[in-house]
Design a protein around this motif. Structure first.
Motif, PDB file in Angstrom:
ATOM      1  N   ASN A  63       0.930  -1.332   0.052  1.00  0.00           N
ATOM      2  CA  ASN A  63       0.028  -0.107   0.091  1.00  0.00           C
ATOM      3  C   ASN A  63       0.995   1.069   0.039  1.00  0.00           C
ATOM      4  OD1 ASN A  63      -2.489  -1.299  -0.279  1.00  0.00           O
ATOM      5  ND2 ASN A  63      -2.856  -0.805   1.955  1.00  0.00           N
TER       6      ASN A  63
ATOM      7  N   TRP B 101      -6.626   9.323  -1.326  1.00  0.00           N
ATOM      8  CA  TRP B 101      -6.459   8.104  -0.695  1.00  0.00           C
ATOM      9  C   TRP B 101      -4.729   8.001  -0.354  1.00  0.00           C
ATOM     10  CZ3 TRP B 101      -2.854   4.147  -2.573  1.00  0.00           C
ATOM     11  CH2 TRP B 101      -2.740   3.049  -1.540  1.00  0.00           C
TER      12      TRP B 101
ATOM     13  N   THR C  92      -3.536  10.510   2.293  1.00  0.00           N
ATOM     14  CA  THR C  92      -3.859  10.105   3.529  1.00  0.00           C
ATOM     15  C   THR C  92      -3.308   8.634   4.008  1.00  0.00           C
ATOM     16  OG1 THR C  92      -5.891   9.100   2.661  1.00  0.00           O
ATOM     17  CG2 THR C  92      -6.130  11.303   3.554  1.00  0.00           C
ATOM     18  N   GLU C  93      -3.105   7.793   3.047  1.00  0.00           N
ATOM     19  CA  GLU C  93      -2.435   6.607   3.215  1.00  0.00           C
ATOM     20  C   GLU C  93      -0.844   6.929   3.746  1.00  0.00           C
ATOM     21  OE1 GLU C  93      -2.015   2.197   3.574  1.00  0.00           O
ATOM     22  OE2 GLU C  93      -3.587   3.684   3.193  1.00  0.00           O
TER      23      GLU C  93
END
Length: 196
Positions: free
Chosen positions: A5, A164, A167-168
């Motif tokens: 991720n 995303w 924030t990830e």
């Protein structure tokens, strides 16, 4: 955060970062702009000048700090000093002046929009953290829509993976990402509607 991720988030954050998005928009405006008369520059000249003034000059401090090991490519420092904003403000002011004198309306408006966005982001960051990545993405996408038409509004969907990613990577909270996106879109709309 899962390692895959994190790698994916970094790749998205880098691919949709201000220099790459700005370069794509500068090239689109230089070669495909509806502005056919009045400009004193060829498309190649517009693109080279645009890449220099709108893409590279504003990030000169970030590049310097990156080489010195004092920041990362995502400029995720917790607090940015006011000097962080000086090179972009100078560069976008110079770009707006140059493109205005050369009657390159689309690049003049893009420069003015980046200038307005940078000034607003600067003032917001005096009190709260905001996502420059998101403002640097939604601003140029808004410019594309205002110049080429509503069909380009689907490009806003790319803000979802960018939000995303930011924030990830824990570079921003969701409210900071949303505010960055809103500031970029609104300031660009103001620049394009008030300066024409």
């Amino acid at each position: 955060m899962d390692s895959s991720n994190k790698h994916t988030a970094k790749a998205i954050s880098n691919a949709l970062s201000l220099p790459f998005v700005a370069a794509a928009v500068v090239l689109a405006f230089s070669f495909f702009s509806p502005e056919k008369i009045g400009s004193r520059l060829t498309p190649v000249e517009k693109s080279l000048l645009g890449i220099g003034l709108i893409v590279l000059a504003p990030i000169v401090l970030v590049l310097y700090l990156l080489v010195r090991g004092r920041t990362d490519i995502n400029t995720s420092d917790e607090r940015r000093p006011p000097t962080f904003f000086v090179p972009p403000i100078i560069a976008y002011s110079l770009a707006a002046a140059v493109f205005g004198m050369l009657r390159c309306t689309t690049l003049y408006l893009l420069s003015a929009a980046y200038l307005l966005t940078t000034v607003v982001v600067f003032f917001v960051t005096l009190f709260w953290r905001i996502s420059i990545h998101m403002a640097g993405f939604t601003g140029p996408i808004t410019a594309l829509i205002l110049v080429f038409g509503i069909n380009y509004s689907l490009l806003y969907l790319l803000a979802i993976p960018l939000a995303w990613a930011r924030t990830e990577l824990k570079a921003h909270t969701l409210p900071q990402v949303v505010l960055g996106a809103v500031v970029g879109a609104i300031t660009t709309t103001i620049a394009y509607t008030k300066l024409i």
